[in-house]
Design an enzyme around this catalytic site. Structure first.
Site, PDB file in Angstrom:
ATOM      1  N   LYS A   9       0.818  -1.179  -0.008  1.00  0.00           N
ATOM      2  CA  LYS A   9       0.018   0.047   0.084  1.00  0.00           C
ATOM      3  C   LYS A   9       0.992   1.392  -0.099  1.00  0.00           C
ATOM      4  O   LYS A   9       2.233   1.122   0.082  1.00  0.00           O
ATOM      5  CB  LYS A   9      -0.875  -0.003   1.187  1.00  0.00           C
ATOM      6  CG  LYS A   9      -1.869  -1.115   1.220  1.00  0.00           C
ATOM      7  CD  LYS A   9      -2.952  -1.194   2.427  1.00  0.00           C
ATOM      8  CE  LYS A   9      -3.783  -2.246   2.348  1.00  0.00           C
ATOM      9  NZ  LYS A   9      -4.887  -2.251   3.476  1.00  0.00           N
ATOM     10  N   TYR A  49     -12.493  -2.602  -3.451  1.00  0.00           N
ATOM     11  CA  TYR A  49     -12.941  -2.446  -2.055  1.00  0.00           C
ATOM     12  C   TYR A  49     -14.628  -2.608  -2.050  1.00  0.00           C
ATOM     13  O   TYR A  49     -15.210  -1.923  -0.963  1.00  0.00           O
ATOM     14  CB  TYR A  49     -12.653  -1.247  -1.196  1.00  0.00           C
ATOM     15  CG  TYR A  49     -11.087  -1.330  -0.867  1.00  0.00           C
ATOM     16  CD1 TYR A  49     -10.651  -2.236  -0.114  1.00  0.00           C
ATOM     17  CD2 TYR A  49     -10.403  -0.077  -0.931  1.00  0.00           C
ATOM     18  CE1 TYR A  49      -9.141  -2.480   0.247  1.00  0.00           C
ATOM     19  CE2 TYR A  49      -8.957  -0.341  -0.575  1.00  0.00           C
ATOM     20  CZ  TYR A  49      -8.481  -1.215   0.024  1.00  0.00           C
ATOM     21  OH  TYR A  49      -7.117  -1.272   0.623  1.00  0.00           O
ATOM     22  N   PHE A  57     -15.699   3.453   7.512  1.00  0.00           N
ATOM     23  CA  PHE A  57     -14.270   3.840   7.018  1.00  0.00           C
ATOM     24  C   PHE A  57     -14.208   3.847   5.561  1.00  0.00           C
ATOM     25  O   PHE A  57     -13.011   4.018   5.131  1.00  0.00           O
ATOM     26  CB  PHE A  57     -13.147   3.048   7.742  1.00  0.00           C
ATOM     27  CG  PHE A  57     -13.381   1.594   7.672  1.00  0.00           C
ATOM     28  CD1 PHE A  57     -12.692   1.066   6.613  1.00  0.00           C
ATOM     29  CD2 PHE A  57     -13.866   0.858   8.668  1.00  0.00           C
ATOM     30  CE1 PHE A  57     -12.666  -0.455   6.436  1.00  0.00           C
ATOM     31  CE2 PHE A  57     -14.024  -0.489   8.553  1.00  0.00           C
ATOM     32  CZ  PHE A  57     -13.686  -1.190   7.441  1.00  0.00           C
ATOM     33  N   ARG A  85      -1.086 -14.674   3.880  1.00  0.00           N
ATOM     34  CA  ARG A  85      -2.104 -13.978   4.924  1.00  0.00           C
ATOM     35  C   ARG A  85      -1.458 -14.153   6.233  1.00  0.00           C
ATOM     36  O   ARG A  85      -1.312 -13.232   7.149  1.00  0.00           O
ATOM     37  CB  ARG A  85      -3.379 -14.598   5.094  1.00  0.00           C
ATOM     38  CG  ARG A  85      -4.284 -14.319   3.877  1.00  0.00           C
ATOM     39  CD  ARG A  85      -4.877 -12.836   3.648  1.00  0.00           C
ATOM     40  NE  ARG A  85      -5.792 -12.861   4.652  1.00  0.00           N
ATOM     41  CZ  ARG A  85      -6.717 -11.718   4.962  1.00  0.00           C
ATOM     42  NH1 ARG A  85      -6.738 -10.734   4.002  1.00  0.00           N
ATOM     43  NH2 ARG A  85      -7.456 -11.905   6.007  1.00  0.00           N
ATOM     44  N   THR A  91      -4.870  -8.132  10.333  1.00  0.00           N
ATOM     45  CA  THR A  91      -5.083  -6.895   9.581  1.00  0.00           C
ATOM     46  C   THR A  91      -4.800  -5.708  10.505  1.00  0.00           C
ATOM     47  O   THR A  91      -4.464  -4.819  10.121  1.00  0.00           O
ATOM     48  CB  THR A  91      -6.652  -6.769   9.482  1.00  0.00           C
ATOM     49  OG1 THR A  91      -6.838  -7.866   8.436  1.00  0.00           O
ATOM     50  CG2 THR A  91      -7.175  -5.410   8.661  1.00  0.00           C
ATOM     51  N   ASN A 112      -1.711  -0.171   6.954  1.00  0.00           N
ATOM     52  CA  ASN A 112      -1.535  -1.491   7.217  1.00  0.00           C
ATOM     53  C   ASN A 112      -0.316  -2.237   6.550  1.00  0.00           C
ATOM     54  O   ASN A 112      -0.263  -3.297   6.280  1.00  0.00           O
ATOM     55  CB  ASN A 112      -2.333  -2.539   7.793  1.00  0.00           C
ATOM     56  CG  ASN A 112      -3.271  -2.724   6.841  1.00  0.00           C
ATOM     57  OD1 ASN A 112      -3.195  -2.302   5.775  1.00  0.00           O
ATOM     58  ND2 ASN A 112      -4.326  -3.674   7.224  1.00  0.00           N
ATOM     59  N   HIS A 115      -1.755  -5.474   1.325  1.00  0.00           N
ATOM     60  CA  HIS A 115      -3.089  -6.078   1.280  1.00  0.00           C
ATOM     61  C   HIS A 115      -2.747  -7.534   0.629  1.00  0.00           C
ATOM     62  O   HIS A 115      -1.920  -7.780  -0.231  1.00  0.00           O
ATOM     63  CB  HIS A 115      -3.995  -5.506   0.258  1.00  0.00           C
ATOM     64  CG  HIS A 115      -5.025  -6.120  -0.146  1.00  0.00           C
ATOM     65  ND1 HIS A 115      -6.071  -6.358   0.619  1.00  0.00           N
ATOM     66  CD2 HIS A 115      -5.383  -7.064  -1.264  1.00  0.00           C
ATOM     67  CE1 HIS A 115      -7.161  -6.986  -0.170  1.00  0.00           C
ATOM     68  NE2 HIS A 115      -6.602  -7.606  -1.054  1.00  0.00           N
ATOM     69  N   GLU A 126      -9.321 -10.044  -7.599  1.00  0.00           N
ATOM     70  CA  GLU A 126      -8.703  -9.066  -7.407  1.00  0.00           C
ATOM     71  C   GLU A 126      -7.395  -8.964  -8.529  1.00  0.00           C
ATOM     72  O   GLU A 126      -7.087  -7.932  -9.187  1.00  0.00           O
ATOM     73  CB  GLU A 126      -8.106  -8.969  -6.051  1.00  0.00           C
ATOM     74  CG  GLU A 126      -8.942  -8.485  -4.904  1.00  0.00           C
ATOM     75  CD  GLU A 126      -8.640  -8.933  -3.440  1.00  0.00           C
ATOM     76  OE1 GLU A 126      -7.595  -9.430  -3.317  1.00  0.00           O
ATOM     77  OE2 GLU A 126      -9.278  -8.770  -2.697  1.00  0.00           O
TER      78      GLU A 126
HETATM   79  P1  CMP Z   1      -7.344  -4.918   3.896  1.00  0.00           P
HETATM   80  O1  CMP Z   1      -7.534  -6.178   4.496  1.00  0.00           O
HETATM   81  O2  CMP Z   1      -6.008  -4.735   2.682  1.00  0.00           O
HETATM   82  O3  CMP Z   1      -8.608  -4.383   3.120  1.00  0.00           O
HETATM   83  C1  CMP Z   1      -9.631  -3.737   3.888  1.00  0.00           C
HETATM   84  C2  CMP Z   1      -8.774  -2.521   4.686  1.00  0.00           C
HETATM   85  O4  CMP Z   1      -9.751  -1.884   5.658  1.00  0.00           O
HETATM   86  C3  CMP Z   1      -7.998  -3.281   5.631  1.00  0.00           C
HETATM   87  O5  CMP Z   1      -6.954  -3.813   4.946  1.00  0.00           O
HETATM   88  C4  CMP Z   1      -7.864  -1.981   6.670  1.00  0.00           C
HETATM   89  O6  CMP Z   1      -6.625  -1.549   6.110  1.00  0.00           O
HETATM   90  C5  CMP Z   1      -8.711  -1.241   6.460  1.00  0.00           C
HETATM   91  N1  CMP Z   1      -9.462  -1.408   7.579  1.00  0.00           N
HETATM   92  C6  CMP Z   1     -10.204  -2.257   8.270  1.00  0.00           C
HETATM   93  N2  CMP Z   1     -10.850  -1.584   9.470  1.00  0.00           N
HETATM   94  C7  CMP Z   1     -10.441  -0.303   9.742  1.00  0.00           C
HETATM   95  C8  CMP Z   1     -10.899   0.743  10.446  1.00  0.00           C
HETATM   96  N3  CMP Z   1     -11.713   0.449  11.685  1.00  0.00           N
HETATM   97  N4  CMP Z   1     -10.431   1.868  10.123  1.00  0.00           N
HETATM   98  C9  CMP Z   1      -9.896   2.157   8.902  1.00  0.00           C
HETATM   99  N5  CMP Z   1      -9.489   1.057   8.232  1.00  0.00           N
HETATM  100  C10 CMP Z   1     -10.093  -0.211   8.373  1.00  0.00           C
END
Ligand code: CMP
Length: 141
Positions: A9, A49, A57, A85, A91, A112, A115, A126
């Site tokens: 990311k 997404y 969010f 994973r 996550t 984070n 992905h 994807e």
């Molecule tokens: P990813 O699994 O790549 O795709 C969905 C993303 O949503 C996840 O990574 C997080 O980065 C993001 N995410 C999940 N929960 C939250 C949250 N509470 N606030 C902001 N981002 C979130």
């Protein structure tokens, strides 16, 4: 053989973690079959997404993923979806174990680092969003 979609990311690219992340998956024994540095458009972000559209969010998610270049990849190998994973960690980096990518380098759930597809269905979906068939490179003729 299984394929998965992984993406460093914008925070990971900006912090210079692309090489480290590629290194981990190469050393593990997976094969990189597609890769590109690119900007995610709002349209691609919306597709990628789609399952999070109703989440509070969602706006933040799109804003962040379109904020700078990402490094999109397709990796191939036995059980690569679940193993990748595990290597990424949970996550939320606060819950990710040391030794995982998010455990070692991440701090917040929004930023984070990486992905990774969570199932064979999402991997297929994807990969098709980010790569054309001819952009994936087989290792054998
Ligand atoms: P990813 O699994 O790549 O795709 C969905 C993303 O949503 C996840 O990574 C997080 O980065 C993001 N995410 C999940 N929960 C939250 C949250 N509470 N606030 C902001 N981002 C979130």
């Amino acid at each position: 053989m299984q394929k998965t979609f992984l993406m460093v990311k914008p925070d990971g690219v900006q912090r210079g973690l692309v090489g480290e992340i590629v290194n981990r998956f190469e050393k593990k024994g997976f094969q990189l079959v597609g890769a590109k540095l690119m900007h995610v458009t709002e349209e691609i972000a919306g597709q990628h997404y789609a399952e999070h559209k109703e989440r509070p969010f969602f706006g933040e998610l799109v804003e962040f993923i379109t904020s700078g270049p990402v490094f999109a990849m397709v990796w191939e190998g036995e059980e690569v979806i679940a193993t990748a994973r595990q290597m990424m960690g949970k996550t939320n980096p606060k819950e990710a174990l040391p030794g995982t990518i998010r455990g070692d380098y991440g701090v917040t759930v929004g930023k984070n680092i990486i992905h990774g597809s969570d199932s064979p269905e999402s991997a297929e979906r994807e990969i098709a969003i980010f790569f054309k068939e001819e952009e994936l490179v087989p290792y054998t003729k």
